[in-house]
Design a protein around this motif. Structure first.
Motif, PDB file in Angstrom:
ATOM      1  N   LYS A   8      65.805  65.124  55.977  1.00  0.00           N
ATOM      2  CA  LYS A   8      66.224  65.384  54.607  1.00  0.00           C
ATOM      3  C   LYS A   8      65.378  66.522  54.049  1.00  0.00           C
ATOM      4  CE  LYS A   8      68.116  60.886  53.278  1.00  0.00           C
ATOM      5  NZ  LYS A   8      68.063  59.780  52.301  1.00  0.00           N
ATOM      6  N   ASN A   9      66.025  67.393  53.293  1.00  0.00           N
ATOM      7  CA  ASN A   9      65.304  68.519  52.703  1.00  0.00           C
ATOM      8  C   ASN A   9      64.198  68.040  51.789  1.00  0.00           C
ATOM      9  OD1 ASN A   9      67.031  70.192  54.028  1.00  0.00           O
ATOM     10  ND2 ASN A   9      68.078  70.956  52.211  1.00  0.00           N
ATOM     11  N   ASP A  10      63.033  68.675  51.895  1.00  0.00           N
ATOM     12  CA  ASP A  10      61.903  68.349  51.048  1.00  0.00           C
ATOM     13  C   ASP A  10      61.240  69.654  50.626  1.00  0.00           C
ATOM     14  OD1 ASP A  10      59.988  66.898  49.666  1.00  0.00           O
ATOM     15  OD2 ASP A  10      59.677  65.456  51.282  1.00  0.00           O
ATOM     16  N   LYS A  11      60.251  69.572  49.761  1.00  0.00           N
ATOM     17  CA  LYS A  11      59.635  70.769  49.198  1.00  0.00           C
ATOM     18  C   LYS A  11      58.986  71.654  50.250  1.00  0.00           C
ATOM     19  CE  LYS A  11      56.228  72.202  45.743  1.00  0.00           C
ATOM     20  NZ  LYS A  11      55.254  71.737  44.718  1.00  0.00           N
ATOM     21  N   ASN A  12      58.269  71.053  51.191  1.00  0.00           N
ATOM     22  CA  ASN A  12      57.502  71.820  52.166  1.00  0.00           C
ATOM     23  C   ASN A  12      58.109  71.842  53.567  1.00  0.00           C
ATOM     24  OD1 ASN A  12      55.453  72.454  50.264  1.00  0.00           O
ATOM     25  ND2 ASN A  12      54.595  70.398  50.527  1.00  0.00           N
ATOM     26  N   GLY A  13      59.332  71.377  53.706  1.00  0.00           N
ATOM     27  CA  GLY A  13      59.986  71.320  55.012  1.00  0.00           C
ATOM     28  C   GLY A  13      60.969  70.172  55.033  1.00  0.00           C
ATOM     29  N   MET A  14      61.666  70.012  56.125  1.00  0.00           N
ATOM     30  CA  MET A  14      62.586  68.885  56.258  1.00  0.00           C
ATOM     31  C   MET A  14      61.795  67.641  56.661  1.00  0.00           C
ATOM     32  SD  MET A  14      66.043  70.505  57.947  1.00  0.00           S
ATOM     33  CE  MET A  14      65.254  71.723  58.999  1.00  0.00           C
ATOM     34  N   ARG A  15      61.861  66.612  55.838  1.00  0.00           N
ATOM     35  CA  ARG A  15      61.131  65.386  56.120  1.00  0.00           C
ATOM     36  C   ARG A  15      61.915  64.559  57.142  1.00  0.00           C
ATOM     37  NH1 ARG A  15      58.008  61.513  52.113  1.00  0.00           N
ATOM     38  NH2 ARG A  15      58.067  63.375  50.809  1.00  0.00           N
ATOM     39  N   LEU A  16      61.210  64.027  58.134  1.00  0.00           N
ATOM     40  CA  LEU A  16      61.851  63.180  59.131  1.00  0.00           C
ATOM     41  C   LEU A  16      61.856  61.756  58.602  1.00  0.00           C
ATOM     42  CD1 LEU A  16      60.507  64.581  62.513  1.00  0.00           C
ATOM     43  CD2 LEU A  16      62.372  65.369  61.058  1.00  0.00           C
ATOM     44  N   VAL A  17      63.047  61.183  58.502  1.00  0.00           N
ATOM     45  CA  VAL A  17      63.211  59.899  57.837  1.00  0.00           C
ATOM     46  C   VAL A  17      63.901  58.896  58.747  1.00  0.00           C
ATOM     47  CG1 VAL A  17      63.262  60.944  55.547  1.00  0.00           C
ATOM     48  CG2 VAL A  17      65.405  60.611  56.780  1.00  0.00           C
ATOM     49  N   PHE A  18      63.708  57.636  58.427  1.00  0.00           N
ATOM     50  CA  PHE A  18      64.352  56.536  59.142  1.00  0.00           C
ATOM     51  C   PHE A  18      65.572  56.132  58.336  1.00  0.00           C
ATOM     52  CE2 PHE A  18      64.348  51.851  60.289  1.00  0.00           C
ATOM     53  CZ  PHE A  18      64.826  52.040  61.553  1.00  0.00           C
ATOM     54  N   ASP A  19      66.621  56.949  58.463  1.00  0.00           N
ATOM     55  CA  ASP A  19      67.788  56.761  57.614  1.00  0.00           C
ATOM     56  C   ASP A  19      68.958  57.493  58.250  1.00  0.00           C
ATOM     57  OD1 ASP A  19      69.342  56.063  55.414  1.00  0.00           O
ATOM     58  OD2 ASP A  19      68.789  57.857  54.299  1.00  0.00           O
ATOM     59  N   PRO A  22      62.543  57.492  48.479  1.00  0.00           N
ATOM     60  CA  PRO A  22      63.531  56.399  48.512  1.00  0.00           C
ATOM     61  C   PRO A  22      63.787  55.761  49.872  1.00  0.00           C
ATOM     62  CG  PRO A  22      64.619  58.529  48.302  1.00  0.00           C
ATOM     63  CD  PRO A  22      63.149  58.789  48.148  1.00  0.00           C
ATOM     64  N   THR A  23      63.362  56.397  50.954  1.00  0.00           N
ATOM     65  CA  THR A  23      63.645  55.849  52.275  1.00  0.00           C
ATOM     66  C   THR A  23      62.397  55.930  53.145  1.00  0.00           C
ATOM     67  OG1 THR A  23      65.164  56.003  54.165  1.00  0.00           O
ATOM     68  CG2 THR A  23      64.399  58.056  53.223  1.00  0.00           C
ATOM     69  N   PRO A  24      62.223  55.045  54.137  1.00  0.00           N
ATOM     70  CA  PRO A  24      61.074  55.156  55.046  1.00  0.00           C
ATOM     71  C   PRO A  24      61.057  56.510  55.751  1.00  0.00           C
ATOM     72  CG  PRO A  24      62.133  53.019  55.286  1.00  0.00           C
ATOM     73  CD  PRO A  24      63.039  53.831  54.410  1.00  0.00           C
ATOM     74  N   TRP A  25      59.819  57.005  56.052  1.00  0.00           N
ATOM     75  CA  TRP A  25      59.693  58.307  56.677  1.00  0.00           C
ATOM     76  C   TRP A  25      58.592  58.301  57.732  1.00  0.00           C
ATOM     77  CZ3 TRP A  25      57.562  57.137  51.962  1.00  0.00           C
ATOM     78  CH2 TRP A  25      56.210  57.474  51.747  1.00  0.00           C
ATOM     79  N   LEU A  26      58.560  59.368  58.542  1.00  0.00           N
ATOM     80  CA  LEU A  26      57.566  59.486  59.596  1.00  0.00           C
ATOM     81  C   LEU A  26      56.269  60.078  59.043  1.00  0.00           C
ATOM     82  CD1 LEU A  26      59.300  60.820  62.847  1.00  0.00           C
ATOM     83  CD2 LEU A  26      58.472  58.528  62.360  1.00  0.00           C
ATOM     84  N   ALA A  27      55.157  59.436  59.404  1.00  0.00           N
ATOM     85  CA  ALA A  27      53.843  59.925  59.014  1.00  0.00           C
ATOM     86  C   ALA A  27      52.868  59.577  60.126  1.00  0.00           C
ATOM     87  CB  ALA A  27      53.405  59.310  57.686  1.00  0.00           C
ATOM     88  N   ILE A  28      51.635  60.052  59.988  1.00  0.00           N
ATOM     89  CA  ILE A  28      50.590  59.662  60.928  1.00  0.00           C
ATOM     90  C   ILE A  28      49.667  58.653  60.254  1.00  0.00           C
ATOM     91  CG2 ILE A  28      50.688  61.787  62.260  1.00  0.00           C
ATOM     92  CD1 ILE A  28      48.198  62.741  60.733  1.00  0.00           C
TER      93      ILE A  28
END
Length: 227
Positions: free
Chosen positions: A181-192, A131-137
């Motif tokens: 934000k909590n995610d299945k495999n770790g805390m996802r870094l989000v732009f929010d 639902p929100t933008p997130w950090l990726a490579i």
């Protein structure tokens, strides 16, 4: 002093503190690692959470339907080192000049999966997946949220917040800190707006000393979050 003058001065003060760009308020202050040494573009650094923040190190992980670890995650535990990163100023040529607060930066992991195009951090979005933008490579195939840069801003006594700013932004209101934000495999870094990531930096050459340091042990006595 007349009431009208007081009102005017208060309004001007509010305007200045609200709308000045991030670099204006922090320009020239050197970013330092946990041992007080300047962070430099030629160095590689682990990003660990500040002692006031729960969680562990940063790494890459698989999310959604991807088979490649594109997503930047923070471990729930603090037992590993994580992946080191490099901070590269967008408008600075010397690798020996220290990173300063408010400097426009690119951030990239030192480690690159074979399936990725590069390890440069991007803010991506795919509303049908998250639902929100997130950090990726680079290499996800997702839409890049917006071109821009990252900035480091001082937090409390020892830590730093990581901000992302749109390329065309010029005010603090258009730069937002990276949160989690909590995610299945770790805390996802989000732009929010949310649970901010406050970070400290550990030079890869100091990793053994940092793991054995009584200061770091005290600072990193975290409680694992409930999922």
């Amino acid at each position: 002093m007349k009431p009208t003058l007081v009102t005017t001065l208060c309004f001007l003060l509010f305007s200045f503190t609200t709308y000045f760009p991030l670099p204006f308020t922090h320009a020239g202050i050197i970013v330092k690692d946990i041992y007080g040494k300047p962070v430099v573009p030629s160095g590689s650094y682990f990003i660990w959470p500040d002692y006031l923040v729960s969680g562990g190190e940063l790494r890459l992980g698989v999310t959604e339907n991807s088979t490649c670890p594109f997503t930047v995650l923070q471990d729930y535990s603090n037992y590993g080192h994580g992946f080191p990163v490099k901070f590269t100023p967008q408008n600075q040529t010397s690798s020996d000049d220290p990173i300063t607060l408010g400097l426009h930066l690119d951030i990239a992991f030192d480690y690159k999966p074979v399936c990725a195009e590069s390890t440069k951090w991007l803010v991506v979005e795919a509303e049908n997946e998250y639902p929100t933008p997130w950090l990726a490579i680079d290499g996800t195939g997702k839409n890049v949220y917006d071109d821009g840069w990252f900035e480091l801003i001082a937090y409390e006594r020892t830590g730093y917040l990581i901000y992302f700013c749109h390329k065309l932004s010029s005010t603090r209101g258009e730069c937002r800190y990276i949160s989690r934000k909590n995610d299945k495999n770790g805390m996802r870094l989000v732009f929010d707006d949310g649970d901010y990531l406050a970070a400290v930096f550990v030079n890869v050459d100091d990793i053994v000393r940092a793991r054995g340091s009584s200061i770091v042990k005290k600072d990193r006595a975290f409680t694992l979050p409930m999922i």
